[in-house]
Design an enzyme around this catalytic site. Structure first.
Site, PDB file in Angstrom:
ATOM      1  CG  HIS A 139      -1.869  -1.093   1.346  1.00 54.36           C
ATOM      2  ND1 HIS A 139      -1.759  -2.076   2.304  1.00 54.36           N
ATOM      3  CD2 HIS A 139      -2.972  -1.399   0.635  1.00 54.36           C
ATOM      4  CE1 HIS A 139      -2.759  -2.929   2.179  1.00 54.36           C
ATOM      5  NE2 HIS A 139      -3.518  -2.555   1.171  1.00 54.36           N
ATOM      6  CE  LYS A 190      -1.767  -9.966  -3.108  1.00 54.54           C
ATOM      7  NZ  LYS A 190      -3.164  -9.931  -2.898  1.00 54.54           N
ATOM      8  CD  GLN A 248     -14.193  -5.103  -1.312  1.00 51.60           C
ATOM      9  OE1 GLN A 248     -14.468  -3.917  -1.485  1.00 51.60           O
ATOM     10  NE2 GLN A 248     -13.003  -5.577  -1.591  1.00 51.60           N
TER      11      GLN A 248
END
Ligand code: AMP
Length: 258
Positions: free
Chosen positions: A17, A136, A45
């Site tokens: 991050h 990723k 999600q």
């Protein structure tokens, strides 16, 4: 903050991050704008309630990391702010790359509906000129880029390469759940991506990956068109893996060429 460079996250921030935020901050500086990071563990999600509930929450450390990486502000909204009612946070029509490839869409049904919902809501609240997402989560990056285009939003979607630990494992907020033995087993994932590189055809690459991954619970280990995630064609391709190691689900991918 209209015109800003935006880095959406679910917190539990790590060096992966931080790299996205540093890139966002650099782009923002060039444009004379701010870099904003959001931290929101999006309930819509997650496929499994237990996965949502055990998702690590480390807000104080996250804010410190954002500051160090050069972000001007952190937006950490509550569920009430994000989802006041259905009209404020609609689920958009999902792009094909979110529903057809049979990858994350197959193993995490409903996941991309949640991702598109939260990203669209965040984009409308934050109004960035650009947003940085990690390679990723390759299918997610393609889904967000397609959704942004299809919704006609004037937001540039920027990808950032995957940041790995020295042993090759892609950094992930979920890696902290791995025991030492599981972590060793998880290294089969980057090794499989490496093995795929030596293959001459996509089929050979998939066979090579399956061989290396024999000790973990594989959901998919495939080579696909990098843009559409349909079967490989003439354009750039991507090797993509999802596997469970113990209770932890891990994903990774790498560019692939014959
Ligand atoms: P997450 O908090 O897991 O939703 O991730 C937030 C953003 O960071 C997403 O765009 C991810 O693709 C990205 N990201 C997560 N892990 C990595 C990594 N190891 N390298 C690069 N980007 C990453």
């Amino acid at each position: 903050m209209p015109g800003c460079v935006f880095v959406p996250t679910m917190g539990a921030l790590h060096e992966g991050h931080a790299a996205l935020i540093r890139k966002g901050a650099e782009l923002a500086r060039h444009r004379g704008r701010a870099c904003i990071v959001s931290i929101f563990v999006n309930p819509t999600q997650f496929n499994e309630r237990s996965d949502f509930e055990r998702y690590p929450k480390t807000l104080e450390a996250d804010v410190a990391l954002c500051r160090e990486a050069g972000a001007e502000a952190v937006f950490a909204p509550s569920v009430e702010v994000m989802y006041p009612d259905e009209r404020s946070a609609p689920v958009p029509v999902l792009p094909r790359v979110a529903v057809e490839p049979g990858l994350e869409d197959r193993f995490r049904p409903g996941h991309f509906a949640g991702v598109c919902q939260v990203v669209l809501r965040l984009f409308r609240l934050v109004r960035p000129a650009a947003a940085v997402f990690g390679e990723k989560d390759w299918q997610q990056l393609r889904v967000v880029a397609a959704m942004t285009r299809e919704q006609g939003l004037p937001i540039e979607i920027i990808g950032h390469e995957t940041i790995r630990d020295p042993d090759g494992l892609a950094m992930s907020s979920r890696n902290r759940f791995l025991s030492a033995v599981e972590r060793e087993a998880a290294l089969a994932i980057p090794r499989a991506l490496h093995a795929a590189r030596r293959a001459r055809t996509a089929t050979e690459a998939e066979t090579a990956m399956a061989g290396v991954l024999s000790g973990v619970d594989v959901e998919y280990a495939v080579v696909r068109d990098a843009q559409t995630l349909a079967n490989v064609g003439n354009g750039p391709a991507r090797a993509l893996i999802a596997a469970r190691v113990g209770r932890t689900r891990l994903i990774d991918n790498a560019a692939w060429s014959p």
